[in-house]
Design an enzyme around this catalytic site. Structure first.
Site, PDB file in Angstrom:
ATOM      1  N   GLU A   1       1.556  -0.478  -5.129  1.00  0.00           N
ATOM      2  CA  GLU A   1       0.564   0.556  -5.386  1.00  0.00           C
ATOM      3  C   GLU A   1       1.329   1.873  -5.405  1.00  0.00           C
ATOM      4  O   GLU A   1       1.631   2.443  -4.359  1.00  0.00           O
ATOM      5  CB  GLU A   1      -0.513   0.598  -4.308  1.00  0.00           C
ATOM      6  CG  GLU A   1      -1.582   1.643  -4.628  1.00  0.00           C
ATOM      7  CD  GLU A   1      -2.253   2.267  -3.415  1.00  0.00           C
ATOM      8  OE1 GLU A   1      -3.362   2.816  -3.561  1.00  0.00           O
ATOM      9  OE2 GLU A   1      -1.660   2.238  -2.323  1.00  0.00           O
TER      10      GLU A   1
ATOM     11  N   ASP B   1       0.829  -1.195   0.000  1.00  0.00           N
ATOM     12  CA  ASP B   1       0.000   0.000   0.000  1.00  0.00           C
ATOM     13  C   ASP B   1       0.869   1.253   0.000  1.00  0.00           C
ATOM     14  O   ASP B   1       1.881   1.323   0.709  1.00  0.00           O
ATOM     15  CB  ASP B   1      -0.888  -0.021   1.252  1.00  0.00           C
ATOM     16  CG  ASP B   1      -1.874   1.115   1.301  1.00  0.00           C
ATOM     17  OD1 ASP B   1      -2.736   1.180   0.409  1.00  0.00           O
ATOM     18  OD2 ASP B   1      -1.780   1.939   2.233  1.00  0.00           O
TER      19      ASP B   1
END
Length: 561
Positions: free
Chosen positions: A284, A223
């Site tokens: 990401e 993330d």
């Protein structure tokens, strides 16, 4: 002259050679709280996932990626982690995780877990220790604490604005009750950023990686992979007012994409390389160009990076041809596959997004007051065509739960049920991401459309969810689910995840190319498009009129001889 990118018809472009599974895999994202609820409390859980693994095996995916399920106060749906080595009781236990992992592996499905290294929850043991410690202490050095500006330090250290709205700094009260230092949080006030220049932080996450690798996971989706390192001196920065919140359309942002972050992933690469089985790291990373995104997947760093440039491409033939060509060039130049994606838990579902006629920056969401609303039939037709193109491309592809059912964005969520931090921190100015996170419909009838047996649902499901239920679509040959199953079966049979792509010219409003003897064409224009004489249809995204491809339709076909 047709506005095709240079070299389109002359040069084959290929994904990089290699046998690692992640180069060609189709990976299905599970948002655990919205996938399936085994205990009936209204929130999906790990046993619910285990119970439905056969459905994913029948769909034909190679791996699943689980959004966060670790212990968390759930201020940001689990992206505020309080313990990186456990399972939140909302979702089950570590035993439940191990059972799910074993069941997936027994079906030949690999498992990727979400890791959130940029920040922790403010309830994490380390941050609680930092609040009790003095400025300059070892405990505070794990996070980004700074003295404020102005007399008495009453002003934040700089002018940065949070992705979720409001300031990026919060002032603490020191143990003696006096106003104290400020801490940085790119996202919510409950999500303090780690200081990744601190070796203790780096060693802690090496241990976290090994904890899950030792349990047998096949990799990590990372993330906010581009956010760990902040620019020296933390200089003031004002983003473009019409830019995306994650930095993908802006250059030289002092808290996104700093060069030092690559050292972190080279280190992680070495940790994973010590394990058998081609364990994978997927970034990401919202970055302004494909060339910069490709830096994340050089041979000694991560293995995949989400292709957000592709995801955000509008329904325009020239732009789609260009982003495919540029993606293959950029990722191929560093020996990596392109990682194609159309939807995830942070963006408007592509069955609605592709029919929007207004600007919709990432994280904005759509809701009851959005005008004009996307046309549902048009959005679904374009979504089916877009997926038909995506699943024919060389490289890896990610699917988001529910897109195989053609689910649109849930727009009519009453304000009192909304939970996205963006909604609250912007005082209702941004709907945020709740609309793509509504629990899945498994059956057309029954409580919560089969999400559970009680009817409880953490976000309300729209009344029209019944027509998208998996049970209803399984018995229809023309359903979106049937289309996905066919595309995934043919993709695997024909080995479309690897190999080369040769561009073809069917007109300015088309995207057309060849994969071996298989031809792919999509009509993104307003007029019908004639396919070559002798075209034999292999699969189509919607009805055809003989050899004519209607607008917003795609097909795979072969040619006689």
């Amino acid at each position: 002259m047709i506005p095709y990118p240079d070299r389109m018809a002359e040069i084959e472009q290929s994904s990089a050679p290699g046998s690692e599974w992640w180069r060609t895999a189709v990976i299905y994202q599970i948002y655990p709280r919205s996938f399936a609820d085994a205990n009936g409390d209204g929130i999906g859980d790990l046993p619910g996932i285990t119970a439905h693994l056969d459905a994913l095996s029948e769909l034909g995916v190679d791996a699943i990626w689980l959004s966060p399920f670790m212990p968390s106060p759930q201020k940001d749906a689990g992206y505020d982690v309080s313990d990186y080595r456990g399972v939140d009781e909302l979702f089950g236990t570590l035993d439940d995780f191990d059972a799910m992992l074993a069941a997936a592996h027994a079906r030949g499905i690999r498992v990727i877990v979400d890791l959130v290294p940029n920040h922790s929850s403010d309830q994490h043991r380390w941050f609680q220790e930092a609040l009790k410690a003095a400025p300059g202490s070892r405990e505070r050095a794990r996070y980004i604490f700074r003295d404020g500006k102005g007399p008495g330090g009453e002003l934040p250290p700089n002018n940065w604005e949070s992705v979720f709205g409001g300031g990026m700094w919060t002032r603490v009260t020191e143990p003696d009750g006096t106003p104290g230092q400020w801490y940085l949080h790119i996202f919510d006030v409950s999500q303090p950023d780690f200081d990744w220049t601190n070796e203790e932080v780096r060693e802690e996450f090496r241990g976290v990686l090994r904890f899950w690798l030792d349990r047998g996971v096949d990799g990590f989706r990372v993330d906010v992979a581009h956010g760990l390192i902040k620019k020296d001196g933390l200089p003031d920065y004002t983003p473009s007012p019409d830019g995306g919140s994650m930095g993908g359309d802006q250059d030289d942002v002092p808290y996104w994409g700093q060069p030092g972050v690559h050292d972190v992933y080279r280190d992680w690469h070495r940790v994973l390389a010590a394990y058998d089985g081609d364990r994978a790291l997927c970034a990401e990373a919202w970055l302004p160009t494909l060339e910069k995104t490709a830096l994340w997947v050089r041979p000694d760093e991560m293995n995949q990076a989400f292709n957000f440039n592709y995801l955000m491409t509008p329904w325009d033939a020239t732009e789609l041809r260009t982003v495919i060509r540029d993606s293959l060039d950029a990722f191929g130049a560093v020996g990596a596959p392109s990682t194609w994606v159309l939807s995830n838990h942070d963006v408007v579902r592509h069955a609605s997004r592709l029919a929007l006629t207004i600007d919709n920056p990432q994280g904005e969401g759509i809701g009851p007051a959005t005008e004009p609303k996307p046309d549902r039939a048009l959005g679904l037709a374009r979504a089916r065509a877009a997926t038909t193109v995506m699943l024919s491309l060389p490289g890896s592809a990610y699917l988001y739960q529910g897109e195989e059912l053609g689910l649109p964005e849930a727009m009519e969520i009453p304000d009192e049920f909304r939970q996205d931090p963006s909604w609250f921190r912007t005082n209702g100015e941004r709907y945020g991401r709740d609309g793509c996170r509504v629990p899945l419909p498994w059956t057309a009838a029954g409580p919560a459309y089969g999400f559970n047996d009680t009817g409880a649902s953490w976000l309300p499901q729209p009344a029209e969810w019944a027509e998208y239920a998996r049970g209803a679509e399984e018995v229809s040959a023309d359903s979106t689910l049937s289309l996905y199953k066919t595309l995934l079966r043919l993709r695997a049979e024909r080995g479309l995840g690897s190999g080369s792509l040769v561009w073809e010219d069917l007109g300015a409003d088309s995207v057309a190319f060849r994969r071996g003897d298989l031809h792919v064409a999509a009509n993104l224009g307003d007029a019908p498009l004639a396919l070559p004489s002798g075209a034999s249809i292999v699969v189509r995204s919607g009805p055809l009129d003989g050899d004519v491809l209607p607008p917003n339709t795609a097909a795979w076909y072969t040619l006689a001889g």
